[in-house]
Write a protein that holds these residues in place. Structure first.
Motif, PDB file in Angstrom:
ATOM      1  N   UNK A 150       0.832  -1.205   0.000  1.00 39.91           N
ATOM      2  CA  UNK A 150       0.000   0.000   0.000  1.00 39.91           C
ATOM      3  C   UNK A 150       0.867   1.256   0.000  1.00 39.91           C
ATOM      4  N   UNK A 151       1.875   1.295   0.843  1.00 42.07           N
ATOM      5  CA  UNK A 151       2.747   2.480   0.927  1.00 42.07           C
ATOM      6  C   UNK A 151       3.489   2.720  -0.396  1.00 42.07           C
ATOM      7  N   UNK A 152       3.920   1.639  -1.042  1.00 45.54           N
ATOM      8  CA  UNK A 152       4.603   1.764  -2.334  1.00 45.54           C
ATOM      9  C   UNK A 152       3.664   2.356  -3.376  1.00 45.54           C
ATOM     10  N   UNK A 153       2.438   1.842  -3.424  1.00 46.17           N
ATOM     11  CA  UNK A 153       1.473   2.326  -4.415  1.00 46.17           C
ATOM     12  C   UNK A 153       1.089   3.781  -4.164  1.00 46.17           C
ATOM     13  N   UNK A 154       0.942   4.147  -2.892  1.00 47.24           N
ATOM     14  CA  UNK A 154       0.615   5.543  -2.566  1.00 47.24           C
ATOM     15  C   UNK A 154       1.745   6.460  -3.024  1.00 47.24           C
ATOM     16  N   UNK A 155       2.995   6.006  -2.828  1.00 40.88           N
ATOM     17  CA  UNK A 155       4.153   6.791  -3.285  1.00 40.88           C
ATOM     18  C   UNK A 155       4.171   6.933  -4.794  1.00 40.88           C
ATOM     19  N   UNK A 156       3.869   5.838  -5.500  1.00 37.97           N
ATOM     20  CA  UNK A 156       3.831   5.881  -6.964  1.00 37.97           C
ATOM     21  C   UNK A 156       2.735   6.832  -7.446  1.00 37.97           C
TER      22      UNK A 156
ATOM     23  N   UNK B 230      -5.151   3.716  -8.135  1.00 41.65           N
ATOM     24  CA  UNK B 230      -6.173   4.015  -7.121  1.00 41.65           C
ATOM     25  C   UNK B 230      -7.058   2.801  -6.871  1.00 41.65           C
ATOM     26  N   UNK B 231      -7.400   2.093  -7.935  1.00 44.38           N
ATOM     27  CA  UNK B 231      -8.195   0.870  -7.783  1.00 44.38           C
ATOM     28  C   UNK B 231      -7.440  -0.161  -6.952  1.00 44.38           C
ATOM     29  N   UNK B 232      -6.147  -0.332  -7.238  1.00 46.75           N
ATOM     30  CA  UNK B 232      -5.318  -1.278  -6.480  1.00 46.75           C
ATOM     31  C   UNK B 232      -5.202  -0.845  -5.020  1.00 46.75           C
ATOM     32  N   UNK B 233      -5.078   0.460  -4.797  1.00 49.98           N
ATOM     33  CA  UNK B 233      -4.994   0.985  -3.437  1.00 49.98           C
ATOM     34  C   UNK B 233      -6.268   0.690  -2.658  1.00 49.98           C
TER      35      UNK B 233
END
Length: 207
Positions: free
Chosen positions: A131-137, A163-166
């Motif tokens: 989650x943290x990686x995706x938010x950073x991306x 956003x969907x993955x998050x």
């Protein structure tokens, strides 16, 4: 199977299932092998029932791992709910009403092959890291989107996908948080149930 929105058909001594919304039946013996003949299912059901009886009698100290604890607790809740009983204690009454939620959490542990505390905490940590990686991306993409006059549509598509993955990860993490929070309560409730049973308070009923 019905709870999972499958229709079940018995024809010519065979079992077929069909997921709600689909047209094709699946003959489970053909799809999954000899363990899924009617006779073998009956045998395994009997074996599982015997294991549950043994499970009911075993000491709480021997129940290890999130999944085993959940499975045992779900079994206890079904026992409380189904028996012609006199009184359901306050420490278990609310969870009897939340069996659907607890069932969902139990299925979640099974579907992700989580049996031990170590597996659970590692799974939860990995999901939080993802989650943290995706938010950073996503933050980098938004920065790029605001600074870039071209390719905005392409960048926005990537943002929407992330956003969907998050959102999916947040649902999983919420389930993990619910399991972790409930697990500590389950330990206390199971101890209380066993203490009362040792005192001979074995019959309960919902008022």
């Amino acid at each position: 199977m019905i709870a999972l929105e499958y229709e079940v058909f018995f024809r010519y001594g065979k079992i077929s299932i069909r997921k709600k919304g689909y047209k094709k039946n699946i003959r489970i013996e053909r799809a999954f092998g000899s363990e899924y003949t009617i006779d073998r299912i009956r045998e395994r059901t009997f074996e599982n029932r015997t294991k549950y009886r043994q499970y009911e009698k075993q000491s709480f100290k021997r129940i290890k791992g999130f999944y085993n604890l959940y499975a045992y607790y779900y079994f206890l809740l079904k026992t409380f709910k189904q028996k012609p009983i006199k009184y359901i204690p306050s420490y278990i009454r609310e969870d009897v009403k939340k069996m659907d939620e607890i069932s969902e959490q139990t299925r979640f542990l099974v579907s992700n092959n989580i049996e031990t505390d170590k597996q659970f905490f590692l799974f939860a940590k990995n999901k939080n890291d993802e989650l943290n990686i995706l938010i950073g991306e996503r933050e980098k993409l938004w920065y790029k989107y605001k600074k870039n006059d071209s390719n905005k549509d392409e960048i926005k598509v990537k943002i929407n996908s992330i956003t969907k993955d998050i959102n999916n990860l947040r649902r999983v993490i919420k389930l993990c948080d619910g399991i972790k929070e409930r697990c500590y309560k389950i330990e206390e409730v199971v101890k209380e149930v066993e203490k009362n049973e040792r005192k001979g308070e074995k019959k309960y009923e919902l008022k």
